[in-house]
Design an enzyme around this catalytic site. Sequence first.
Site, PDB file in Angstrom:
ATOM      1  N   LEU A 180       9.538 -16.614 -11.242  1.00  0.00           N
ATOM      2  CA  LEU A 180       8.150 -16.133 -10.584  1.00  0.00           C
ATOM      3  C   LEU A 180       7.510 -15.322 -11.602  1.00  0.00           C
ATOM      4  O   LEU A 180       8.177 -14.348 -12.025  1.00  0.00           O
ATOM      5  CB  LEU A 180       8.440 -15.707  -9.155  1.00  0.00           C
ATOM      6  CG  LEU A 180       7.102 -14.764  -8.653  1.00  0.00           C
ATOM      7  CD1 LEU A 180       6.185 -16.029  -7.997  1.00  0.00           C
ATOM      8  CD2 LEU A 180       7.514 -13.903  -7.637  1.00  0.00           C
ATOM      9  N   ASP A 217      -4.481  -5.256   2.108  1.00  0.00           N
ATOM     10  CA  ASP A 217      -5.733  -4.265   2.794  1.00  0.00           C
ATOM     11  C   ASP A 217      -5.117  -3.866   3.895  1.00  0.00           C
ATOM     12  O   ASP A 217      -4.352  -4.480   4.776  1.00  0.00           O
ATOM     13  CB  ASP A 217      -7.040  -5.084   2.915  1.00  0.00           C
ATOM     14  CG  ASP A 217      -8.251  -4.377   3.084  1.00  0.00           C
ATOM     15  OD1 ASP A 217      -8.166  -3.261   2.676  1.00  0.00           O
ATOM     16  OD2 ASP A 217      -9.145  -4.704   3.570  1.00  0.00           O
ATOM     17  N   HIS A 237       0.443   3.545   2.198  1.00  0.00           N
ATOM     18  CA  HIS A 237       0.442   2.918   0.855  1.00  0.00           C
ATOM     19  C   HIS A 237       2.150   2.733   0.494  1.00  0.00           C
ATOM     20  O   HIS A 237       2.536   1.895   0.231  1.00  0.00           O
ATOM     21  CB  HIS A 237       0.033   3.833  -0.277  1.00  0.00           C
ATOM     22  CG  HIS A 237      -1.489   3.773  -0.213  1.00  0.00           C
ATOM     23  ND1 HIS A 237      -2.321   2.616   0.050  1.00  0.00           N
ATOM     24  CD2 HIS A 237      -2.582   4.813  -0.353  1.00  0.00           C
ATOM     25  CE1 HIS A 237      -3.669   3.018   0.133  1.00  0.00           C
ATOM     26  NE2 HIS A 237      -3.749   4.170  -0.031  1.00  0.00           N
TER      27      HIS A 237
HETATM   28  C1  FPP Z   1      -5.738  -1.383   0.383  1.00  0.00           C
HETATM   29  O1  FPP Z   1      -5.511  -0.658   1.447  1.00  0.00           O
HETATM   30  C2  FPP Z   1      -4.577  -1.076  -0.532  1.00  0.00           C
HETATM   31  C3  FPP Z   1      -4.280  -0.615  -1.643  1.00  0.00           C
HETATM   32  C4  FPP Z   1      -5.666  -0.051  -2.536  1.00  0.00           C
HETATM   33  C5  FPP Z   1      -3.182  -0.174  -2.634  1.00  0.00           C
HETATM   34  C6  FPP Z   1      -2.187  -1.311  -2.354  1.00  0.00           C
HETATM   35  C7  FPP Z   1      -1.080  -0.674  -3.201  1.00  0.00           C
HETATM   36  C8  FPP Z   1       0.124  -0.593  -2.719  1.00  0.00           C
HETATM   37  C9  FPP Z   1       0.753  -1.338  -1.722  1.00  0.00           C
HETATM   38  C10 FPP Z   1       1.363   0.228  -3.517  1.00  0.00           C
HETATM   39  C11 FPP Z   1       2.166  -0.302  -4.221  1.00  0.00           C
HETATM   40  C12 FPP Z   1       1.855  -1.577  -4.990  1.00  0.00           C
HETATM   41  C13 FPP Z   1       2.879  -2.140  -5.896  1.00  0.00           C
HETATM   42  C14 FPP Z   1       2.485  -3.523  -6.313  1.00  0.00           C
HETATM   43  C15 FPP Z   1       4.214  -1.767  -6.001  1.00  0.00           C
HETATM   44  P1  FPP Z   1      -6.615   0.321   1.690  1.00  0.00           P
HETATM   45  O2  FPP Z   1      -6.231   1.760   1.453  1.00  0.00           O
HETATM   46  O3  FPP Z   1      -7.950   0.124   1.288  1.00  0.00           O
HETATM   47  O4  FPP Z   1      -6.656   0.393   3.260  1.00  0.00           O
HETATM   48  P2  FPP Z   1      -7.790   0.709   4.269  1.00  0.00           P
HETATM   49  O5  FPP Z   1      -8.839  -0.499   4.128  1.00  0.00           O
HETATM   50  O6  FPP Z   1      -7.424   0.632   5.576  1.00  0.00           O
HETATM   51  O7  FPP Z   1      -8.699   1.839   3.751  1.00  0.00           O
END
Ligand code: FPP
Length: 250
Positions: A132, A21, A38
Amino acid sequence: MIWEERIDRSKLPDHVAIIMDGNGRWAQERGYNRIYGHQHGVDSVREATEAAAELGIKYLTLYAFSTENWNRPSDEVEALMGLLVDTIEKETPTLNKNNVRLLAIGDLARLPQPTREKFERCMADTASNTGLRLVLAISYSSRWEITAAMKQMAAEVAAGKLTPEQISEQVVAAHLNTKDIPDPDLLIRTSGEQRISNFLLWQLAYSELFFTKVNWPDFRKEQFYDAIFAYQHRERRYGKTSAQITPKHD
Ligand code: FPP
């Protein structure tokens, strides 16, 4: 202190799950759009995967895209899907080199067909790896998963294949997406939020929870080791007393 000195290799969790997050906030704090966060989050995925593989942890589950994430602006959904697929495709040779097997949980039927096919190919390409297990939760939510399990059990009862009396905790667990995966021992959530957010509600019943203020794009092996270290100093009682868990010897 370096991790080798801090972490007890005989008390490792078998399964670590992470709610990644804070990507959006990390980017916005720097004056960029959320997608930039991201993109940087991918480096943290690599770090967490490497750290888990190096320690010899058996399962690492990452909450990559929730059912609720489909409601984000369409450019962000598209960017996230693209990033997920591109990263997985690009990293498949490295996963193979490191004996990592890719698995997925979630409603993959909701993914655009080409995206789903790419995921399935990467899973098939790593299927014989024995190290893993990297489990990506994609289009996943726990209430969706539990509802689907209930529907499936109801259908089996209606078809005379299952009786209501036969439904036990084991039978419910065997109808979840995680049927072949042990429950997480440790859940990590980044960015200072202290919620479960519809993630593995059944499976987290006895997991230890670790919250860090670090936003996901800043998550590095050091933070992973901090979480493992904290886990190793918790006492897991599963409803028993402390004396029952660590009986005194004379
Ligand atoms: C949460 O941050 C994160 C996500 C919803 C997406 C996580 C995805 C990645 C890191 C992309 C790549 C993943 C893989 C497995 C290759 P948020 O957008 O909710 O952040 P915020 O709470 O600050 O708005």
